[in-house]
Scaffold this motif. Structure first.
Motif, PDB file in Angstrom:
ATOM      1  N   LYS A   1       0.922  -1.153  -0.131  1.00 26.71           N
ATOM      2  CA  LYS A   1       0.135   0.054  -0.070  1.00 26.71           C
ATOM      3  C   LYS A   1       0.747   1.390   0.240  1.00 26.71           C
ATOM      4  CE  LYS A   1      -0.703  -0.214   5.038  1.00 26.71           C
ATOM      5  NZ  LYS A   1      -1.612  -0.378   6.070  1.00 26.71           N
ATOM      6  N   ALA A   2       0.100   2.295  -0.581  1.00 33.26           N
ATOM      7  CA  ALA A   2       0.874   3.576  -0.247  1.00 33.26           C
ATOM      8  C   ALA A   2       0.693   4.137   0.955  1.00 33.26           C
ATOM      9  CB  ALA A   2       0.315   4.476  -1.573  1.00 33.26           C
ATOM     10  N   LEU A   3       1.801   4.616   1.547  1.00 30.88           N
ATOM     11  CA  LEU A   3       1.620   5.586   2.905  1.00 30.88           C
ATOM     12  C   LEU A   3       1.662   7.037   2.577  1.00 30.88           C
ATOM     13  CD1 LEU A   3       4.046   3.346   4.977  1.00 30.88           C
ATOM     14  CD2 LEU A   3       1.780   3.282   4.957  1.00 30.88           C
ATOM     15  N   MET A   4       2.416   7.408   1.538  1.00 37.18           N
ATOM     16  CA  MET A   4       2.364   8.671   1.161  1.00 37.18           C
ATOM     17  C   MET A   4       2.314   8.974  -0.471  1.00 37.18           C
ATOM     18  SD  MET A   4       5.314  11.768   1.582  1.00 37.18           S
ATOM     19  CE  MET A   4       6.407  11.235  -0.012  1.00 37.18           C
ATOM     20  N   ALA A   5       1.441   9.446  -0.758  1.00 37.88           N
ATOM     21  CA  ALA A   5       1.110   9.165  -2.415  1.00 37.88           C
ATOM     22  C   ALA A   5       2.308  10.140  -3.176  1.00 37.88           C
ATOM     23  CB  ALA A   5      -0.188  10.322  -2.697  1.00 37.88           C
ATOM     24  N   LYS A   6       2.128   9.939  -4.578  1.00 40.50           N
ATOM     25  CA  LYS A   6       3.235  10.632  -5.442  1.00 40.50           C
ATOM     26  C   LYS A   6       3.357  12.046  -5.195  1.00 40.50           C
ATOM     27  CE  LYS A   6       3.981  11.452 -10.137  1.00 40.50           C
ATOM     28  NZ  LYS A   6       3.315  11.124 -11.578  1.00 40.50           N
ATOM     29  N   THR A   7       4.499  12.469  -4.836  1.00 47.37           N
ATOM     30  CA  THR A   7       5.081  13.775  -4.588  1.00 47.37           C
ATOM     31  C   THR A   7       6.043  14.227  -5.641  1.00 47.37           C
ATOM     32  OG1 THR A   7       4.391  13.351  -1.929  1.00 47.37           O
ATOM     33  CG2 THR A   7       5.728  15.066  -2.498  1.00 47.37           C
ATOM     34  N   ALA A   8       6.000  15.526  -5.859  1.00 50.64           N
ATOM     35  CA  ALA A   8       7.017  16.193  -6.539  1.00 50.64           C
ATOM     36  C   ALA A   8       8.068  16.524  -5.728  1.00 50.64           C
ATOM     37  CB  ALA A   8       6.322  17.275  -7.670  1.00 50.64           C
ATOM     38  N   VAL A   9       9.158  16.436  -6.392  1.00 46.48           N
ATOM     39  CA  VAL A   9      10.574  17.120  -5.659  1.00 46.48           C
ATOM     40  C   VAL A   9      10.678  18.044  -7.069  1.00 46.48           C
ATOM     41  CG1 VAL A   9      13.016  16.855  -4.841  1.00 46.48           C
ATOM     42  CG2 VAL A   9      10.891  15.087  -4.352  1.00 46.48           C
ATOM     43  N   PRO A  10      10.272  19.185  -6.993  1.00 49.04           N
ATOM     44  CA  PRO A  10      10.742  20.145  -7.909  1.00 49.04           C
ATOM     45  C   PRO A  10      12.062  20.231  -8.689  1.00 49.04           C
ATOM     46  CG  PRO A  10       9.183  21.446  -6.520  1.00 49.04           C
ATOM     47  CD  PRO A  10       9.856  20.078  -5.630  1.00 49.04           C
ATOM     48  N   GLY A  11      12.057  19.785  -9.944  1.00 42.65           N
ATOM     49  CA  GLY A  11      13.135  19.901 -10.862  1.00 42.65           C
ATOM     50  C   GLY A  11      13.891  18.531 -10.554  1.00 42.65           C
ATOM     51  N   MET A  12      13.693  17.737  -9.788  1.00 43.12           N
ATOM     52  CA  MET A  12      14.328  16.533  -9.635  1.00 43.12           C
ATOM     53  C   MET A  12      13.574  15.179 -10.130  1.00 43.12           C
ATOM     54  SD  MET A  12      16.216  17.460  -6.153  1.00 43.12           S
ATOM     55  CE  MET A  12      17.584  16.205  -6.014  1.00 43.12           C
ATOM     56  N   GLY A  13      12.246  14.972  -9.367  1.00 40.20           N
ATOM     57  CA  GLY A  13      11.588  13.792  -9.957  1.00 40.20           C
ATOM     58  C   GLY A  13      10.228  13.751  -8.797  1.00 40.20           C
ATOM     59  N   TYR A  14       9.767  12.364  -8.894  1.00 45.22           N
ATOM     60  CA  TYR A  14       8.725  12.217  -8.033  1.00 45.22           C
ATOM     61  C   TYR A  14       8.991  11.159  -7.104  1.00 45.22           C
ATOM     62  CZ  TYR A  14       6.294  14.855 -11.629  1.00 45.22           C
ATOM     63  OH  TYR A  14       5.956  15.653 -12.684  1.00 45.22           O
ATOM     64  N   LEU A  15       8.552  10.988  -6.018  1.00 44.64           N
ATOM     65  CA  LEU A  15       8.577   9.945  -4.883  1.00 44.64           C
ATOM     66  C   LEU A  15       7.292   9.531  -4.396  1.00 44.64           C
ATOM     67  CD1 LEU A  15       8.314  11.004  -1.695  1.00 44.64           C
ATOM     68  CD2 LEU A  15      10.310  12.193  -2.532  1.00 44.64           C
ATOM     69  N   ALA A  16       7.166   8.478  -3.707  1.00 46.17           N
ATOM     70  CA  ALA A  16       6.242   7.898  -2.976  1.00 46.17           C
ATOM     71  C   ALA A  16       6.676   7.011  -1.640  1.00 46.17           C
ATOM     72  CB  ALA A  16       4.960   7.043  -3.833  1.00 46.17           C
TER      73      ALA A  16
ATOM     74  N   GLU B   1       5.030  -7.255   4.396  1.00 48.30           N
ATOM     75  CA  GLU B   1       5.543  -7.439   5.748  1.00 48.30           C
ATOM     76  C   GLU B   1       5.756  -6.323   6.480  1.00 48.30           C
ATOM     77  OE1 GLU B   1       5.988 -10.893   5.872  1.00 48.30           O
ATOM     78  OE2 GLU B   1       5.335 -10.626   3.891  1.00 48.30           O
ATOM     79  N   ASN B   2       4.939  -5.355   6.415  1.00 48.26           N
ATOM     80  CA  ASN B   2       4.774  -3.962   6.880  1.00 48.26           C
ATOM     81  C   ASN B   2       6.295  -3.251   7.275  1.00 48.26           C
ATOM     82  OD1 ASN B   2       2.021  -4.103   7.640  1.00 48.26           O
ATOM     83  ND2 ASN B   2       2.319  -5.764   9.223  1.00 48.26           N
ATOM     84  N   ASN B   3       7.135  -3.508   5.880  1.00 47.80           N
ATOM     85  CA  ASN B   3       8.272  -2.640   5.956  1.00 47.80           C
ATOM     86  C   ASN B   3       8.117  -1.405   5.143  1.00 47.80           C
ATOM     87  OD1 ASN B   3       9.896  -4.654   7.387  1.00 47.80           O
ATOM     88  ND2 ASN B   3       9.742  -5.721   5.754  1.00 47.80           N
ATOM     89  N   PRO B   4       8.426  -0.376   5.408  1.00 52.27           N
ATOM     90  CA  PRO B   4       8.143   0.990   4.544  1.00 52.27           C
ATOM     91  C   PRO B   4       9.342   0.979   3.672  1.00 52.27           C
ATOM     92  CG  PRO B   4       9.135   1.684   6.656  1.00 52.27           C
ATOM     93  CD  PRO B   4       8.900   0.101   6.777  1.00 52.27           C
ATOM     94  N   PHE B   5       8.845   1.461   2.272  1.00 55.08           N
ATOM     95  CA  PHE B   5      10.320   1.641   1.569  1.00 55.08           C
ATOM     96  C   PHE B   5       9.618   2.797   0.438  1.00 55.08           C
ATOM     97  CE2 PHE B   5       7.446  -1.314  -0.465  1.00 55.08           C
ATOM     98  CZ  PHE B   5       7.340  -0.982  -1.775  1.00 55.08           C
ATOM     99  N   GLY B   6      10.541   3.454  -0.227  1.00 55.52           N
ATOM    100  CA  GLY B   6      10.134   4.481  -1.143  1.00 55.52           C
ATOM    101  C   GLY B   6      10.461   4.308  -2.514  1.00 55.52           C
ATOM    102  N   ILE B   7       9.524   4.731  -3.420  1.00 56.27           N
ATOM    103  CA  ILE B   7      10.207   4.679  -4.843  1.00 56.27           C
ATOM    104  C   ILE B   7      10.452   5.880  -5.454  1.00 56.27           C
ATOM    105  CG2 ILE B   7       8.876   2.445  -5.244  1.00 56.27           C
ATOM    106  CD1 ILE B   7       6.346   3.798  -6.145  1.00 56.27           C
ATOM    107  N   TRP B   8      11.424   6.009  -6.385  1.00 53.85           N
ATOM    108  CA  TRP B   8      11.573   7.355  -7.007  1.00 53.85           C
ATOM    109  C   TRP B   8      11.800   7.261  -8.426  1.00 53.85           C
ATOM    110  CZ3 TRP B   8      12.744  12.114  -6.061  1.00 53.85           C
ATOM    111  CH2 TRP B   8      13.572  12.969  -6.738  1.00 53.85           C
ATOM    112  N   GLU B   9      11.350   8.417  -9.192  1.00 54.79           N
ATOM    113  CA  GLU B   9      11.241   8.464 -10.586  1.00 54.79           C
ATOM    114  C   GLU B   9      11.929   9.669 -10.817  1.00 54.79           C
ATOM    115  OE1 GLU B   9       7.922   9.869 -13.983  1.00 54.79           O
ATOM    116  OE2 GLU B   9       7.319   8.769 -12.174  1.00 54.79           O
ATOM    117  N   GLU B  10      13.034   9.649 -11.476  1.00 55.21           N
ATOM    118  CA  GLU B  10      13.768  11.008 -12.152  1.00 55.21           C
ATOM    119  C   GLU B  10      12.825  11.772 -12.975  1.00 55.21           C
ATOM    120  OE1 GLU B  10      18.113  11.062 -12.614  1.00 55.21           O
ATOM    121  OE2 GLU B  10      18.415   9.444 -11.111  1.00 55.21           O
ATOM    122  N   ASN B  11      12.951  12.983 -12.824  1.00 55.50           N
ATOM    123  CA  ASN B  11      12.335  13.776 -13.840  1.00 55.50           C
ATOM    124  C   ASN B  11      12.435  15.221 -13.541  1.00 55.50           C
ATOM    125  OD1 ASN B  11      10.316  15.234 -15.439  1.00 55.50           O
ATOM    126  ND2 ASN B  11       8.849  13.628 -15.484  1.00 55.50           N
ATOM    127  N   GLU B  12      13.378  15.742 -14.259  1.00 60.69           N
ATOM    128  CA  GLU B  12      13.655  16.915 -13.972  1.00 60.69           C
ATOM    129  C   GLU B  12      12.679  18.101 -14.355  1.00 60.69           C
ATOM    130  OE1 GLU B  12      17.229  18.000 -16.674  1.00 60.69           O
ATOM    131  OE2 GLU B  12      18.166  16.527 -15.493  1.00 60.69           O
TER     132      GLU B  12
END
Length: 123
Positions: free
Chosen positions: A88-103, A109-120
């Protein structure tokens, strides 16, 4: 293949944490934005090649732990995969201006992790 591209370390005392990790691993810290309590971390592997980058920032809550970010081609695509596979998503897709998107997500197993998309062009 997606792999770890960034990690975030939360800290109660940023100076203490910087001292610990720089003395332990030789990591270098840079504060890119003076008004933000966040440092970028440069790492190297055992042969001296650039390793995954990291970040050190103020802990937001007592439950916040080190979070690894996996580089993916599309945060939207991977959020759908995560949900389909029982995560499940704990934090929705969020922009990091000029760098990319993360969630921020939770695995099965109840372990948190992030995903990152580079996008200037992220805004």
């Amino acid at each position: 293949m997606p792999t770890i591209v960034h990690f975030d370390i939360p800290a109660d005392d940023l100076e203490r944490a910087k001292s610990f990790y720089s003395k332990l691993f030789g990591w270098k810290f840079e504060k890119p934005i003076e008004t933000m309590e966040y440092y970028l971390i440069d790492t190297e592997d055992l042969e001296g090649k650039r390793g995954p980058g990291g970040g050190l920032g103020k802990r937001g809550s007592a439950e916040q732990k080190i979070t690894n970010f996996i580089g993916v081609p599309s945060v939207d695509e991977y959020l759908a995969k995560i949900e389909k596979l029982g995560g499940k998503a704990l934090m929705a897709k969020t922009a990091v201006p000029g760098m990319g998107y993360l969630a921020i997500c939770m695995d099965t197993e109840n372990n948190p992790f992030g995903i990152w998309e580079e996008n200037e062009e992220a805004r």
